[in-house]
Write an enzyme that holds these catalytic residues in place. Sequence first.
Site, PDB file in Angstrom:
ATOM      1  N   SER A 680       6.271 -55.185  21.760  1.00  0.00           N
ATOM      2  CA  SER A 680       5.104 -54.149  21.912  1.00  0.00           C
ATOM      3  C   SER A 680       4.942 -53.787  23.280  1.00  0.00           C
ATOM      4  O   SER A 680       3.772 -53.471  23.834  1.00  0.00           O
ATOM      5  CB  SER A 680       3.849 -54.878  21.365  1.00  0.00           C
ATOM      6  OG  SER A 680       3.999 -55.474  20.117  1.00  0.00           O
ATOM      7  N   GLY A 847       2.216 -52.849  18.827  1.00  0.00           N
ATOM      8  CA  GLY A 847       3.192 -52.836  17.525  1.00  0.00           C
ATOM      9  C   GLY A 847       3.157 -54.044  16.886  1.00  0.00           C
ATOM     10  O   GLY A 847       3.587 -53.862  15.656  1.00  0.00           O
ATOM     11  N   GLU A 848       3.074 -55.194  17.330  1.00  0.00           N
ATOM     12  CA  GLU A 848       3.297 -56.210  16.268  1.00  0.00           C
ATOM     13  C   GLU A 848       2.164 -57.104  16.029  1.00  0.00           C
ATOM     14  O   GLU A 848       2.141 -57.917  15.360  1.00  0.00           O
ATOM     15  CB  GLU A 848       4.213 -57.095  17.038  1.00  0.00           C
ATOM     16  CG  GLU A 848       5.563 -56.695  17.357  1.00  0.00           C
ATOM     17  CD  GLU A 848       6.485 -57.311  18.338  1.00  0.00           C
ATOM     18  OE1 GLU A 848       7.168 -57.977  18.443  1.00  0.00           O
ATOM     19  OE2 GLU A 848       5.904 -57.147  19.685  1.00  0.00           O
ATOM     20  N   MET A 849       0.940 -56.592  16.553  1.00  0.00           N
ATOM     21  CA  MET A 849      -0.235 -57.350  16.621  1.00  0.00           C
ATOM     22  C   MET A 849      -0.564 -57.779  15.181  1.00  0.00           C
ATOM     23  O   MET A 849      -0.911 -58.974  14.833  1.00  0.00           O
ATOM     24  CB  MET A 849      -1.465 -56.375  17.090  1.00  0.00           C
ATOM     25  CG  MET A 849      -2.665 -57.324  17.052  1.00  0.00           C
ATOM     26  SD  MET A 849      -2.851 -58.525  18.226  1.00  0.00           S
ATOM     27  CE  MET A 849      -2.500 -60.003  17.141  1.00  0.00           C
TER      28      MET A 849
END
Length: 888
Positions: A680, A847-849
């Site tokens: 991210s 992006g990965e949260m």
Amino acid sequence: MKKVMMKVNGRPYQFIVEPDRVLLDLLREDLRLTGAKQSCDRKGQCGACTVIVNGKAVRSCLQKVTNLDRAEVITVEGLGTPDNPHLIQEAYVLSGAIQCGYCTPGMIMATKDLLDRNPNPDAAEIKKALEHNLCRCTGYKTIIDAVKLAGRFIRGETSPDKVRPDPNGSKIGVSHPRPSAMIKACGMAEFSADIKLQDALEVAVVRSVEHHARIKSIDTSKAEKMPGVIGVMTAKDIKGSNRIKIIFPDQPILAEEKVRCLGDAIAIVAARTKKQALSAAEAIRVDYDPLLVLKSPQEAMAAGAIQIHSEWPNLCFSQPQIKGDAEKAIAESAAVVQAEFSTQINHQAPLEPEATIAYLEGEGEDAQLVVAGRSIEIHVHMANLQEALGYENVRYEEAYSGGQFGQKAAMSSEAISAAAALHFKRPIRYIPSLTESMVMSTKRHPFTMKVKLAADANGKLTAFTIDYIIDNGAYMVIGIYIIMRCMWMLSGSYGIPNVKALARLVYTNNPAGGAARGAGPPQVTFALESAMDMLAEKVGMDPLKFRKINSLQPGQSVSTGMVYDQWPFPELCDAIKPTYDRAQKEATTFNSKNGPMRRGVGLGTHAFGIGGPGDTGRVAVELDPDNGITIFVAVADPGEGNDSMLTQIASHLSGVPMKKVRLVTRDTDHTTEMGPAAASRMTYMAGGSLVLAIEQLRKAMDEAGTKTYEGLKKAGKPTRYMGSKKAQGKEGPLDPVTGQGPSFESRVHAIQMAEVEVNTDTGDVRVIKVTTAVDAGKVIHPQNLEGQLHGGMDQGVGFALREEYIHGQTKDWVTFKFPTMKTSFDMDVIVRETPREKGPLGATGVGEMTMVPTAPAVINAIYNACGVRIYDLPATPEKIKAALATKK
Ligand code: FES
Ligand code: FES
């Protein structure tokens, strides 16, 4: 052979075809139309190949051309062009429904069929009409929105001009269409398999059928004489190290004396056609001497176990973490829970197979080896190839990418294509099947975790211990980095004064683990957030309140000892509270009825790190002669929207219109290295470097008293400037004894809430809705932000409930249990924007949260619904049913 007349996109054609020719091949290979894509192995599973035949959407891989005499075929290219797009293409672009864009042409054609029949479909009708079309990026919500918007356009209720943001308006906080969206919507973006390569040879790879064995001999003699075969190569034909090295140089491109995993590449066959290459590969005989197969870390760590790599022990890395005195704190705590959790091997499941091409550009010793694929760190992979192949002059070009979700932090098919292009001195296309792509690519690491979590009488956390073992599979890839990421983020959202952890990374003969959205934290957060609910119950506190009162406070340290000044997590607990109260009330009302269906609400949280210790980025900007700006940097964009981020930040800061911001991001010859489009990090690191570069350009302009290229030139000032952002802390592992040291410079915070319905007769779980309250700092592009959150939620639910990769058995999208329109669920996003002190314009990354806390939110919701807790992912109906039976 049979003669077939056909109209394609309005043009008449005549073909003479073999009986087994399918429409997809005719379109792609004979007509060179690349809008129709192939994801599944022509099994009708993906819908990426959808076109319209005689007014009806069909999957072109299932259509025999011989049955299509006098048919009218429309592909996405026939619908519209970037200059003159169809309203459906406009709707997909403006709704933010296009991330990687691999599914998009097929989705658009299915939408066309639906809207031709029914210009005002409801959500159920849309889901039904698009049920055969898969998407891995969006979670389907924006696709449904796009179909609805297209309907409104077609019915004349609104128009693209009314919906499109003003390109001259604000650049930050506005969802301007992504620079790449329209070419994806029109089928013109070139993915690796779309690149037209004249006279290319096709290759097939002989892969190990053994999990662990010595290679006694490889007999290629029969294959070499087969029709169309140009040659066969094995490890001895590779001039360099033959090793792909990210951390350890332990992974051969082609197996040398032994194979360590089912599917290891052993030989490459090059032939004129793919069919010939595949037949010849089948004729190669490999004689093995099987070795004991180590199927689990426990077997691999047992005394006397065979060593998988002679250079490295099976227990190849371990890392403790010690903060305070956890054992003492647990002994003195009022409430303690303990449990053991485990997670599965999972596949990142990008829709695009592992296609790559390679060729030599130029002649003789000066020829440059050009490799095109979907790497997310082209400079590192170029360097890997140089060393592995012993060839210096290499260029890596990033093609458009059909998703990757961390997978392409590692190389796979590129090395095969590149080795073959060098050896055979011919252009090479390597388009593996989906099954082969699944075999060769890295996976999400499975974890086993023993956890204790303790609190005092007031419900304040006192201690956390975790002992976790990671099955690294046969090769290191980024294994050590996975451990570091877990440790850097181990205490999640919370202030925990005492932490004791031990992580062990173990080689086995399973498929190699690699980066997979979240890469480590989703696994340990599943354990921590499950334990949080268990402990909240034990201390008699509501799970939301329990999380809020245990939030880390600014000035306190995380498990690595690093102190944070910003920690806007408690505000997110407040932001989600009304939704949480509503959901609980609805579940209580629902559950007051008798019957097997039970509803539940569950939470999960995380504070995901952005900008790892010592992380560095570099971006160059150049003022062009027409006073536009070109940005030079290797920022991969496999679907997140990095092209928007760079364009909008540059336009905002420089005042140059967005259409005059140009991106040079996709090849190693013309870009600065930026590190992977993973973790991210791109908005924070590349965006941060871009801000610094433009600040320098502006300073030079101010000093020269000009805004123009001519003015800068006249003042004798350079037109090109470099910006470099460096995250605080020193690069490298944590202290090997205490696990203390710097962590990420910034954090993105989220609290996730899942609402589920459990059928207590069957164990089936339906996710009704997932809501996330997130604070990622200043939002640059709201649609891109939401797109990342939606995608993470959908993948998180798959990780929680369905998805599992079983090597040798999971061979396609059905056996993988790929998310579909049918499994899609309602999603809501609550956004708070606390500007980050060190972020570009106050932004972090996102992006990965939502991938990280979704699984525990779902598992906690299942417990809330029916009183059974699943400790071993995925929570399949069988496991839930068995747990319910035990409970009764
Ligand atoms: S390639 Fe046709 S449905 Fe997958
Ligand atoms: S946008 Fe649908 S698969 Fe990527």
